[in-house]
Design a protein around this motif. Structure first.
Motif, PDB file in Angstrom:
ATOM      1  N   ARG A   1       0.240   7.322   5.659  1.00 37.75           N
ATOM      2  CA  ARG A   1      -0.643   6.638   4.717  1.00 37.75           C
ATOM      3  C   ARG A   1       0.094   6.479   3.386  1.00 37.75           C
ATOM      4  O   ARG A   1       1.005   7.260   3.080  1.00 37.75           O
ATOM      5  CB  ARG A   1      -1.939   7.446   4.487  1.00 37.75           C
ATOM      6  CG  ARG A   1      -2.706   7.817   5.729  1.00 37.75           C
ATOM      7  CD  ARG A   1      -3.151   6.637   6.563  1.00 37.75           C
ATOM      8  NE  ARG A   1      -4.117   5.778   5.920  1.00 37.75           N
ATOM      9  CZ  ARG A   1      -5.448   5.922   6.041  1.00 37.75           C
ATOM     10  NH1 ARG A   1      -5.943   6.923   6.753  1.00 37.75           N
ATOM     11  NH2 ARG A   1      -6.262   5.069   5.480  1.00 37.75           N
ATOM     12  N   THR A   2      -0.330   5.519   2.585  1.00 32.70           N
ATOM     13  CA  THR A   2       0.274   5.333   1.263  1.00 32.70           C
ATOM     14  C   THR A   2      -0.422   6.150   0.186  1.00 32.70           C
ATOM     15  O   THR A   2      -0.004   6.140  -0.973  1.00 32.70           O
ATOM     16  CB  THR A   2       0.215   3.850   0.844  1.00 32.70           C
ATOM     17  OG1 THR A   2      -1.170   3.462   0.731  1.00 32.70           O
ATOM     18  CG2 THR A   2       0.936   2.961   1.842  1.00 32.70           C
ATOM     19  N   ALA A   3      -1.484   6.878   0.528  1.00 30.10           N
ATOM     20  CA  ALA A   3      -2.321   7.552  -0.472  1.00 30.10           C
ATOM     21  C   ALA A   3      -1.563   8.471  -1.421  1.00 30.10           C
ATOM     22  O   ALA A   3      -1.987   8.631  -2.575  1.00 30.10           O
ATOM     23  CB  ALA A   3      -3.438   8.329   0.232  1.00 30.10           C
ATOM     24  N   PRO A   4      -0.440   9.110  -1.032  1.00 25.63           N
ATOM     25  CA  PRO A   4       0.277   9.921  -2.018  1.00 25.63           C
ATOM     26  C   PRO A   4       0.824   9.115  -3.191  1.00 25.63           C
ATOM     27  O   PRO A   4       0.953   9.653  -4.298  1.00 25.63           O
ATOM     28  CB  PRO A   4       1.417  10.546  -1.196  1.00 25.63           C
ATOM     29  CG  PRO A   4       0.883  10.601   0.203  1.00 25.63           C
ATOM     30  CD  PRO A   4       0.075   9.341   0.345  1.00 25.63           C
ATOM     31  N   THR A   5       1.139   7.844  -2.987  1.00 20.77           N
ATOM     32  CA  THR A   5       1.768   7.068  -4.055  1.00 20.77           C
ATOM     33  C   THR A   5       0.867   6.880  -5.262  1.00 20.77           C
ATOM     34  O   THR A   5       1.312   7.092  -6.408  1.00 20.77           O
ATOM     35  CB  THR A   5       2.255   5.718  -3.508  1.00 20.77           C
ATOM     36  OG1 THR A   5       3.127   5.947  -2.395  1.00 20.77           O
ATOM     37  CG2 THR A   5       3.015   4.951  -4.570  1.00 20.77           C
ATOM     38  N   PRO A   6      -0.393   6.491  -5.117  1.00 20.93           N
ATOM     39  CA  PRO A   6      -1.249   6.450  -6.304  1.00 20.93           C
ATOM     40  C   PRO A   6      -1.395   7.809  -6.990  1.00 20.93           C
ATOM     41  O   PRO A   6      -1.538   7.862  -8.219  1.00 20.93           O
ATOM     42  CB  PRO A   6      -2.591   5.962  -5.742  1.00 20.93           C
ATOM     43  CG  PRO A   6      -2.230   5.179  -4.535  1.00 20.93           C
ATOM     44  CD  PRO A   6      -1.067   5.911  -3.940  1.00 20.93           C
ATOM     45  N   MET A   7      -1.357   8.907  -6.211  1.00 16.81           N
ATOM     46  CA  MET A   7      -1.431  10.231  -6.826  1.00 16.81           C
ATOM     47  C   MET A   7      -0.191  10.510  -7.674  1.00 16.81           C
ATOM     48  O   MET A   7      -0.264  11.187  -8.709  1.00 16.81           O
ATOM     49  CB  MET A   7      -1.600  11.310  -5.755  1.00 16.81           C
ATOM     50  CG  MET A   7      -2.900  11.219  -4.970  1.00 16.81           C
ATOM     51  SD  MET A   7      -4.379  11.247  -6.015  1.00 16.81           S
ATOM     52  CE  MET A   7      -4.238  12.863  -6.767  1.00 16.81           C
ATOM     53  N   LEU A   8       0.945   9.993  -7.255  1.00 11.91           N
ATOM     54  CA  LEU A   8       2.150  10.094  -8.067  1.00 11.91           C
ATOM     55  C   LEU A   8       1.982   9.313  -9.366  1.00 11.91           C
ATOM     56  O   LEU A   8       2.356   9.792 -10.457  1.00 11.91           O
ATOM     57  CB  LEU A   8       3.347   9.571  -7.275  1.00 11.91           C
ATOM     58  CG  LEU A   8       4.689   9.449  -7.990  1.00 11.91           C
ATOM     59  CD1 LEU A   8       5.125  10.779  -8.580  1.00 11.91           C
ATOM     60  CD2 LEU A   8       5.746   8.903  -7.040  1.00 11.91           C
ATOM     61  N   ARG A   9       1.396   8.140  -9.272  1.00 10.05           N
ATOM     62  CA  ARG A   9       1.141   7.329 -10.464  1.00 10.05           C
ATOM     63  C   ARG A   9       0.167   8.049 -11.403  1.00 10.05           C
ATOM     64  O   ARG A   9       0.345   8.034 -12.624  1.00 10.05           O
ATOM     65  CB  ARG A   9       0.591   5.980 -10.035  1.00 10.05           C
ATOM     66  CG  ARG A   9       0.339   5.001 -11.166  1.00 10.05           C
ATOM     67  CD  ARG A   9       0.087   3.588 -10.626  1.00 10.05           C
ATOM     68  NE  ARG A   9      -0.404   2.690 -11.646  1.00 10.05           N
ATOM     69  CZ  ARG A   9       0.345   2.105 -12.570  1.00 10.05           C
ATOM     70  NH1 ARG A   9       1.646   2.345 -12.583  1.00 10.05           N
ATOM     71  NH2 ARG A   9      -0.181   1.289 -13.461  1.00 10.05           N
TER      72      ARG A   9
END
Length: 646
Positions: free
Chosen positions: A340-348
C-alpha cells in the motif's frame, strides 16, 4: 528516540571506523549527537534524538563502575518511578535520563528488569564481567532491531542499512520475508526482507556470548480464558478504562521538548487529544493529513475536533503527485516491500511536524487491535454467525451495515456478499480464519513473480509461518481474542508500527508514542468480554462509553474509517506511467532484477494505466511490484552503502 548499532566479534575486535560507518547511515534517527565505544570484542554506537535530559543523556552510556555499557533507542515512560525505587535500594544517579535508569535496573534485577519497563525500546547492553551481549525489544515491537551474523561476528542495528555498511554483509531479498509480505503485508519476525538479516521479534531478547546465541521471549500478549457471558459492572469498567488511558497519556507526555499529537478525525486520536486538553497541563498542538481525493479525506471530522478542543492545529494536504514524488524515499526508509502507499503520506505528515519544531507526537495507533475496531473483526463475526445460522433472515441486513465508508464493498451485491461471507478455506477455529481474505487478496501478487521465484515463495506459506509462532493455549481463547492476537502479531507489529509508524516518523527525526499500547491498557482490554469491545457491529464499545462525555457526538458515534491513500493511480498521468515508473518497470529492468515476470508486469501496468485495476488485489499487486523493484535497486544492486533517495 535514536539509532543504535553494535558489533560483537571475539576473534576480530571491531574497529571504530566500522561503527562510525554503521551509525552514519542512521543520522535521520539521531541528528542531535553521535557516540561510539569500543572495548575488546564489542563495540557500540549511538545516534541521538535528544528528548529526555538533553544535556546528560548522551550514549553509549556506562555504569558508574564501567562494568556495563548500553545503547538504547526509545523511551521508558515509568523511569521516574523506577529511579525512585532504585534510589530507595541504595542506587545513586548522576543524570536525569531514562538511559541511566536502565543501567541501574539491569544491575539490580538482571534480565528481569525488562518486565518492569513501561516503554517502547530496543537496546543493546554489554555486561563486561560476563562477556555477554543482551539485545532486547519492547513487547509489541514499536522500536526496531535487526541483527546478522557473518562468520564469527555478530552485528546489530536499528535498521538493516546500517548492517549493510559492513562490506562483508551480503545483500539479497529473503524468500520467506517476501512470502509473508505478499500475504500479511510485512515479514514475520525473525525474518526480514533481506536474506541473513534477522528481525528481533517483539517481546524477545537475544543473549550473545562466546558460546553462541539464545533467543527467549520475555513478554507476550495473553488472553485469560473467561466466561464471555459473566456479569460485569460496565460503568465501573468504563471509569477504570478512562483512568488508565489518562494515566497512560500522562506518562507518555514526559519529555524535555514539546510534544504534539496526530489528529485523524477518528475516535482514537480524538480521545488522545481530548485527554491532553482536559486532563493535563501540556499545551495541545495537533497535526493532521488531508487528501485531495474525497474518498480518503477526513478533514471534516478533524475540524470538528479542532473546534471542540480549541487546539492549535495545522494540516498538510496530500495528493497523488506527492505520493509518487516521495515513494522511493518511503521504500528506502521502510526497508521492505510495501503493498500500500499509505506510509508515504505519513512521511509527509512527519516532515510537517518536524518543520513546526516538534520532535514527539502521540498517535492513536493500536486502539483497533486492543479494543477490536477493525472491519476484519466484524467480518469474522459475521462469518461465524453465518456458519452457525446459514438460513437466518438477519444475514442480509447484517451484511448491508458493513463498510459505510466504501462504495464498492463485499456487501454491495447479494451475490458478492454471499460468496464473501460463506467461502472459507479454513474452519472457524483456525488461527487465520479472520485473516484469510487479506491473505488470499494479497497473495494474488505471487502470480507476477517468475516461476523460479514462485517456487521459492511456495516453500514459505504465510499462514504456516504464523501458525508456527502461536503461543501455547492459543486454541483455548475466545474467537475474538485469537483474531486480535494474530492482528497484533502481523499487521500491527510488522506494518503499522514499522513501515507506516517508526520508519516514517524517524525519517523526519520524529518520535511517535502510542498510549493505547501501554501494557496496563492492553492487560485491561484482554480481560474484557468480547461484548464490551463489539456489540452487534458497533466496534470499541467500552472505549466509546468511557469518553462519550468528552467528545462531540459526530466523533463519539462515528464508525471506523480505515486510513487509506491513493494507490496505483498515483503512478500514472494521462494514461501513462510516470517516467521513473516506466523505466523501473521496463522489460529490461524487470528481467535484470530477476524477481518478476516481465510480460505479466507489463500487462498489470497497462491495466492500471487504463484505470481498469480491479479492487484491492490489483492495486496491492502493482504497489508491491513497484516497491520490491525499488528495494532491489536501492539495497541489493549497489556495491557500496546506499544513500537516501532525494
Amino acid at each position: 528516540m535514536c539509532g543504535i548499532a553494535g558489533i560483537f566479534s571475539p576473534r576480530r575486535p571491531p574497529e571504530r571506523a566500522e561503527l562510525d560507518a554503521m551509525i552514519g547511515t542512521l543520522s535521520h534517527r539521531g541528528p542531535d549527537g553521535r557516540g561510539t565505544w569500543v572495548d575488546g570484542p564489542v563495540g557500540l554506537a549511538h545516534a541521538r534524538l535528544a528528548i529526555i535530559d538533553l544535556e546528560g543523556g548522551a550514549q553509549p552510556m556506562g555504569s558508574a563502575d564501567g562494568r556495563v555499557q548500553l545503547v538504547f533507542n526509545g523511551e521508558i515512560f515509568n523511569y521516574i518511578e523506577l529511579r525512585e525505587e532504585l534510589r530507595r535500594a541504595g542506587h545513586r544517579f548522576t543524570t536525569d535520563s531514562d538511559t541511566e535508569v536502565l543501567l541501574h535496573a539491569y544491575q539490580a534485577w538482571g534480565d528481569d528488569f525488562l518486565s518492569r519497563l513501561n516503554g517502547q525500546f530496543a537496546l543493546g547492553l554489554w555486561d563486561g564481567p560476563r562477556q555477554r551481549l543482551l539485545l532486547a525489544r519492547d513487547g509489541v515491537g514499536i522500536r526496531p532491531l535487526f541483527w546478522t551474523r557473518v562468520g564469527h561476528r555478530l552485528a546489530f542495528a536499528s535498521e538493516a542499512k546500517a548492517l549493510f555498511a559492513l562490506p562483508e554483509v551480503p545483500r539479497g531479498l529473503d524468500p520467506a520475508g517476501l512470502a509473508a509480505t505478499f500475504g500479511w503485508w510485512a515479514p514475520l519476525a525473525p525474518h526480514s526482507a533481506f536474506e541473513g538479516v534477522h528481525c528481533l521479534p517483539p517481546g524477545h531478547c537475544l543473549v550473545v556470548d562466546a558460546q553462541g546465541e539464545a533467543l527467549t521471549r520475555w513478554w507476550d500478549w495473553d488472553f485469560p480464558v473467561t466466561d464471555p457471558f459473566a456479569a460485569v459492572d460496565e460503568d465501573a469498567l468504563a471509569d477504570e478504562l478512562h483512568a488508565l488511558l489518562v494515566d497512560a497519556v500522562r506518562l507518555q507526555l514526559r519529555a524535555d521538548v514539546p510534544v504534539g499529537a496526530y489528529l485523524s478525525g477518528g475516535l482514537d486520536s480524538s480521545i488522545l487529544t481530548s485527554i491532553i486538553r482536559r486532563h493535563t497541563d501540556t499545551p495541545l498542538r495537533s497535526f493532521s493529513l488531508t487528501f485531495d481525493d474525497a474518498e480518503f479525506d477526513e478533514s471534516e471530522h478533524q475540524q470538528a475536533m479542532v473546534r471542540h478542543l480549541d487546539t492549535q492545529h495545522s494540516s498538510i494536504g496530500c495528493g497523488r503527485h506527492h505520493i509518487a514524488a516521495a515513494f522511493a524515499r518511503t521504500v528506502w526508509h521502510a526497508e521492505t516491500p510495501l503493498v500500500r502507499t499509505a506510509p508515504t503520506p505519513m512521511l509527509r505528515l512527519a516532515d510537517s511536524v518536524r518543520a513546526a519544531g516538534y520532535k514527539v507526537v502521540l498517535t492513536g495507533e493500536g486502539a483497533d487491535e486492543v479494543f477490536g475496531g477493525y472491519d476484519l473483526f466484524k467480518e469474522a463475526k459475521i462469518r461465524r454467525f453465518v456458519a452457525r445460522l446459514p438460513d437466518s433472515p438477519r444475514r442480509a441486513r447484517v451484511v448491508e451495515r458493513l463498510y459505510p465508508w466504501l462504495a464498492r464493498s463485499p456487501g454491495g451485491s447479494n451475490a458478492l456478499s454471499q460468496r464473501f461471507f460463506t467461502d472459507s478455506t479454513v474452519p472457524g477455529d483456525d488461527a487465520v480464519f479472520a485473516h484469510q481474505t487479506r491473505l488470499s487478496t494479497t497473495r494474488r501478487a505471487w502470480a507476477f513473480f517468475t516461476p523460479k521465484q514462485q517456487q521459492a515463495l511456495a516453500r514459505h506459506d504465510p499462514a504456516a509461518q504464523l501458525r508456527a509462532r502461536l503461543p501455547e493455549g492459543f486454541s483455548q481463547w475466545l474467537p475474538m481474542a485469537r483474531d486480535q492476537y494474530v492482528e497484533a502479531h502481523t499487521l500491527m507489529s510488522g506494518y503499522l508500527l514499522a513501515a507506516q509508524g517508526d520508519r516514517m516518523a524517524m525519517a523526519a527525526s520524529i518520535e511517535g508514542r502510542y498510549p493505547f499500547l501501554d501494557p496496563r491498557v492492553m492487560a485491561f482490554a484482554s480481560r474484557l468480554p468480547p461484548r464490551l469491545k463489539m456489540r452487534g457491529l458497533c466496534e470499541k464499545l467500552l472505549l466509546r462509553e468511557a469518553f462519550a462525555h468528552e467528545l462531540p457526538p459526530q466523533i463519539g458515534r462515528r464508525t471506523k474509517q480505515p486510513y487509506r491513500s491513493p494507490d496505483s493511480a498515483s503512478f500514472f498521468d494521462a494514461g501513462k506511467p510516470l517516467p521513473w515508473v516506466a523505466e523501473l518497470l521496463s522489460e529490461a529492468s524487470v528481467r535484470d532484477a530477476g524477481l518478476f515476470d516481465a510480460p505479466a508486469v507489463a500487462r498489470l501496468s497497462a491495466k492500471c494505466a487504463a484505470g481498469r485495476a480491479i479492487g484491492f488485489a490489483d492495486n496491492m499487486a502493482f504497489v508491491g511490484v513497484l516497491s520490491t523493484m525499488l528495494l532491489h535497486q536501492q539495497f541489493v544492486r549497489p556495491a557500496t552503502t546506499v544513500l537516501e533517495p532525494a
